[in-house]
Design a protein around this motif. Structure first.
Motif, PDB file in Angstrom:
ATOM      1  N   SER A  21       0.825  -1.199   0.000  1.00  0.00           N
ATOM      2  CA  SER A  21       0.000   0.000   0.000  1.00  0.00           C
ATOM      3  C   SER A  21       0.864   1.255   0.000  1.00  0.00           C
ATOM      4  O   SER A  21       0.435   2.299  -0.457  1.00  0.00           O
ATOM      5  N   SER A  22       2.097   1.164   0.502  1.00  0.00           N
ATOM      6  CA  SER A  22       2.949   2.343   0.520  1.00  0.00           C
ATOM      7  C   SER A  22       3.491   2.645  -0.870  1.00  0.00           C
ATOM      8  O   SER A  22       3.989   3.716  -1.121  1.00  0.00           O
ATOM      9  N   VAL A  23       3.376   1.685  -1.780  1.00  0.00           N
ATOM     10  CA  VAL A  23       3.890   1.874  -3.135  1.00  0.00           C
ATOM     11  C   VAL A  23       2.782   2.296  -4.091  1.00  0.00           C
ATOM     12  O   VAL A  23       2.990   3.106  -4.974  1.00  0.00           O
ATOM     13  N   ALA A  24       1.580   1.753  -3.886  1.00  0.00           N
ATOM     14  CA  ALA A  24       0.508   1.948  -4.862  1.00  0.00           C
ATOM     15  C   ALA A  24      -0.002   3.384  -4.855  1.00  0.00           C
ATOM     16  O   ALA A  24      -0.145   4.002  -3.809  1.00  0.00           O
ATOM     17  N   ALA A  25      -0.274   3.912  -6.035  1.00  0.00           N
ATOM     18  CA  ALA A  25      -0.897   5.221  -6.163  1.00  0.00           C
ATOM     19  C   ALA A  25      -2.408   5.058  -6.058  1.00  0.00           C
ATOM     20  O   ALA A  25      -2.950   3.989  -6.307  1.00  0.00           O
ATOM     21  N   THR A  26      -3.054   6.149  -5.663  1.00  0.00           N
ATOM     22  CA  THR A  26      -4.514   6.138  -5.569  1.00  0.00           C
ATOM     23  C   THR A  26      -5.093   6.910  -6.746  1.00  0.00           C
ATOM     24  O   THR A  26      -4.571   7.955  -7.121  1.00  0.00           O
ATOM     25  N   THR A  27      -6.145   6.367  -7.320  1.00  0.00           N
ATOM     26  CA  THR A  27      -6.843   7.054  -8.406  1.00  0.00           C
ATOM     27  C   THR A  27      -8.154   7.634  -7.862  1.00  0.00           C
ATOM     28  O   THR A  27      -8.927   6.924  -7.230  1.00  0.00           O
ATOM     29  N   TYR A  28      -8.335   8.922  -8.088  1.00  0.00           N
ATOM     30  CA  TYR A  28      -9.539   9.603  -7.600  1.00  0.00           C
ATOM     31  C   TYR A  28     -10.391  10.071  -8.779  1.00  0.00           C
ATOM     32  O   TYR A  28      -9.890  10.752  -9.670  1.00  0.00           O
ATOM     33  N   VAL A  29     -11.663   9.706  -8.769  1.00  0.00           N
ATOM     34  CA  VAL A  29     -12.605  10.265  -9.735  1.00  0.00           C
ATOM     35  C   VAL A  29     -13.135  11.574  -9.151  1.00  0.00           C
ATOM     36  O   VAL A  29     -13.844  11.575  -8.131  1.00  0.00           O
ATOM     37  N   VAL A  30     -12.746  12.675  -9.772  1.00  0.00           N
ATOM     38  CA  VAL A  30     -13.088  13.990  -9.227  1.00  0.00           C
ATOM     39  C   VAL A  30     -14.604  14.158  -9.164  1.00  0.00           C
ATOM     40  O   VAL A  30     -15.306  13.955 -10.168  1.00  0.00           O
ATOM     41  N   GLY A  31     -15.091  14.488  -7.966  1.00  0.00           N
ATOM     42  CA  GLY A  31     -16.521  14.703  -7.773  1.00  0.00           C
ATOM     43  C   GLY A  31     -17.331  13.436  -7.621  1.00  0.00           C
ATOM     44  O   GLY A  31     -18.555  13.504  -7.469  1.00  0.00           O
ATOM     45  N   ASP A  32     -16.660  12.283  -7.685  1.00  0.00           N
ATOM     46  CA  ASP A  32     -17.369  10.993  -7.633  1.00  0.00           C
ATOM     47  C   ASP A  32     -18.539  10.988  -8.623  1.00  0.00           C
ATOM     48  O   ASP A  32     -18.329  11.242  -9.799  1.00  0.00           O
ATOM     49  N   SER A  33     -19.765  10.755  -8.159  1.00  0.00           N
ATOM     50  CA  SER A  33     -20.890  10.596  -9.095  1.00  0.00           C
ATOM     51  C   SER A  33     -21.262  11.906  -9.796  1.00  0.00           C
ATOM     52  O   SER A  33     -21.931  11.896 -10.837  1.00  0.00           O
ATOM     53  N   THR A  34     -20.845  13.026  -9.236  1.00  0.00           N
ATOM     54  CA  THR A  34     -21.101  14.312  -9.907  1.00  0.00           C
ATOM     55  C   THR A  34     -20.231  14.450 -11.151  1.00  0.00           C
ATOM     56  O   THR A  34     -20.583  15.158 -12.095  1.00  0.00           O
ATOM     57  N   ASN A  35     -19.088  13.713 -11.120  1.00  0.00           N
ATOM     58  CA  ASN A  35     -18.070  13.868 -12.153  1.00  0.00           C
ATOM     59  C   ASN A  35     -17.634  15.329 -12.230  1.00  0.00           C
ATOM     60  O   ASN A  35     -17.677  16.033 -11.222  1.00  0.00           O
ATOM     61  N   TRP A  36     -17.211  15.785 -13.413  1.00  0.00           N
ATOM     62  CA  TRP A  36     -16.721  17.161 -13.573  1.00  0.00           C
ATOM     63  C   TRP A  36     -17.770  17.918 -14.382  1.00  0.00           C
ATOM     64  O   TRP A  36     -17.890  17.716 -15.601  1.00  0.00           O
ATOM     65  N   ALA A  37     -18.586  18.700 -13.670  1.00  0.00           N
ATOM     66  CA  ALA A  37     -19.747  19.341 -14.286  1.00  0.00           C
ATOM     67  C   ALA A  37     -20.106  20.561 -13.446  1.00  0.00           C
ATOM     68  O   ALA A  37     -19.448  20.856 -12.445  1.00  0.00           O
ATOM     69  N   ILE A  38     -21.132  21.262 -13.850  1.00  0.00           N
ATOM     70  CA  ILE A  38     -21.672  22.303 -12.970  1.00  0.00           C
ATOM     71  C   ILE A  38     -22.302  21.580 -11.791  1.00  0.00           C
ATOM     72  O   ILE A  38     -23.257  20.816 -11.967  1.00  0.00           O
ATOM     73  N   PRO A  39     -21.744  21.772 -10.605  1.00  0.00           N
ATOM     74  CA  PRO A  39     -22.151  20.943  -9.468  1.00  0.00           C
ATOM     75  C   PRO A  39     -23.431  21.440  -8.809  1.00  0.00           C
ATOM     76  O   PRO A  39     -23.844  22.578  -9.028  1.00  0.00           O
ATOM     77  N   PRO A  40     -24.050  20.585  -7.998  1.00  0.00           N
ATOM     78  CA  PRO A  40     -25.275  20.986  -7.294  1.00  0.00           C
ATOM     79  C   PRO A  40     -25.040  22.128  -6.308  1.00  0.00           C
ATOM     80  O   PRO A  40     -25.965  22.881  -6.008  1.00  0.00           O
ATOM     81  N   SER A  41     -23.808  22.260  -5.832  1.00  0.00           N
ATOM     82  CA  SER A  41     -23.509  23.306  -4.853  1.00  0.00           C
ATOM     83  C   SER A  41     -22.139  23.884  -5.168  1.00  0.00           C
ATOM     84  O   SER A  41     -21.266  23.196  -5.716  1.00  0.00           O
ATOM     85  N   THR A  42     -21.924  25.150  -4.811  1.00  0.00           N
ATOM     86  CA  THR A  42     -20.608  25.746  -5.045  1.00  0.00           C
ATOM     87  C   THR A  42     -19.544  25.141  -4.130  1.00  0.00           C
ATOM     88  O   THR A  42     -18.357  25.377  -4.332  1.00  0.00           O
ATOM     89  N   SER A  43     -19.979  24.370  -3.142  1.00  0.00           N
ATOM     90  CA  SER A  43     -18.986  23.742  -2.258  1.00  0.00           C
ATOM     91  C   SER A  43     -18.797  22.252  -2.567  1.00  0.00           C
ATOM     92  O   SER A  43     -18.089  21.555  -1.833  1.00  0.00           O
ATOM     93  N   THR A  44     -19.409  21.775  -3.645  1.00  0.00           N
ATOM     94  CA  THR A  44     -19.337  20.343  -3.960  1.00  0.00           C
ATOM     95  C   THR A  44     -17.892  19.852  -4.056  1.00  0.00           C
ATOM     96  O   THR A  44     -17.514  18.853  -3.431  1.00  0.00           O
ATOM     97  N   TYR A  45     -17.057  20.568  -4.816  1.00  0.00           N
ATOM     98  CA  TYR A  45     -15.701  20.060  -5.040  1.00  0.00           C
ATOM     99  C   TYR A  45     -14.785  20.297  -3.842  1.00  0.00           C
ATOM    100  O   TYR A  45     -13.895  19.485  -3.582  1.00  0.00           O
ATOM    101  N   SER A  46     -15.023  21.386  -3.104  1.00  0.00           N
ATOM    102  CA  SER A  46     -14.215  21.566  -1.891  1.00  0.00           C
ATOM    103  C   SER A  46     -14.594  20.519  -0.847  1.00  0.00           C
ATOM    104  O   SER A  46     -13.731  19.995  -0.130  1.00  0.00           O
ATOM    105  N   ASN A  47     -15.881  20.179  -0.785  1.00  0.00           N
ATOM    106  CA  ASN A  47     -16.286  19.098   0.128  1.00  0.00           C
ATOM    107  C   ASN A  47     -15.704  17.759  -0.314  1.00  0.00           C
ATOM    108  O   ASN A  47     -15.262  16.959   0.515  1.00  0.00           O
ATOM    109  N   TRP A  48     -15.690  17.555  -1.617  1.00  0.00           N
ATOM    110  CA  TRP A  48     -15.147  16.291  -2.146  1.00  0.00           C
ATOM    111  C   TRP A  48     -13.666  16.143  -1.761  1.00  0.00           C
ATOM    112  O   TRP A  48     -13.224  15.066  -1.374  1.00  0.00           O
ATOM    113  N   ALA A  49     -12.920  17.230  -1.853  1.00  0.00           N
ATOM    114  CA  ALA A  49     -11.479  17.164  -1.598  1.00  0.00           C
ATOM    115  C   ALA A  49     -11.147  17.175  -0.108  1.00  0.00           C
ATOM    116  O   ALA A  49     -10.062  16.740   0.295  1.00  0.00           O
TER     117      ALA A  49
END
Ligand code: CU
Length: 178
Positions: A21-49
């Motif tokens: 686990s110390s070697v493997a990189a992690t892959t993150y889908v930005v926004g999860d199910s929201t993906n990269w779009a106009i989000p439901p809230s202006t804090s969606t991506y800051s909350n995600w991160a």
């Protein structure tokens, strides 16, 4: 006897898992199910991160409707003002896979008019290495000297420490077996 051996095997496996686990990189889908779009809230991506730790080598995947959005890496000023002019880079093909190359703050926006102001913006903090994981629990065994001696920031030393631990466990297992 058998119980002790099981404990030894379990801890040895845990050590190997930690090493991987110390070697493997992690892959993150930005926004999860929201993906990269106009989000439901202006804090969606800051909350995600907010609850994630990004490490050099990790991968951000931006999934978006191609032609409707882009992924522009910008400065903090560009992020704060939603200005994509002079972007550091821009990706228009989805998915945009971005490997985090250096530690520090990274800022991404969609440069399509109005989208960033509607919250399609992401700021993350990338930390330098992946050896922040805690060493294997020593509750099942006598305190191994190598874990306390390992400098936390050296992956090579950590790997040697884990390898040394595995060898120690193997010795104990053999000693118990015979
Ligand atoms: Cu957009």
């Amino acid at each position: 006897m058998a119980k002790n051996l099981n404990s030894v095997v379990f801890v040895a496996l845990a050590a190997v898992t930690l090493l991987q686990s110390s070697v493997a990189a992690t892959t993150y889908v930005v926004g999860d199910s929201t993906n990269w779009a106009i989000p439901p809230s202006t804090s969606t991506y800051s909350n995600w991160a907010a609850n994630k730790t990004f490490v050099v080598g990790d991968i951000l995947v931006f999934n978006f409707a191609q032609g409707q959005h882009d992924v522009s890496q910008v400065t903090k000023a560009g992020y704060d003002s939603c200005n994509g002019t002079g972007a550091i880079s821009m990706q228009q093909n989805s998915p945009a896979n971005i490997t985090l190359q250096t530690a520090g703050e990274l800022y991404y926006i969609c440069s399509v008019d109005g989208h960033c102001n509607a919250g399609q913006k992401l700021a993350i903090n990338v930390t330098g290495d992946s050896t922040g994981a805690t060493p294997p629990s020593s509750t099942a065994t006598p305190t191994p000297p190598s874990t306390t001696a390992s400098p936390p920031d050296s992956s090579a030393a950590t790997s040697l420490g884990v390898a040394g631990l595995s060898a120690t466990f193997l010795s104990i297992a053999l000693a118990l077996w015979f």
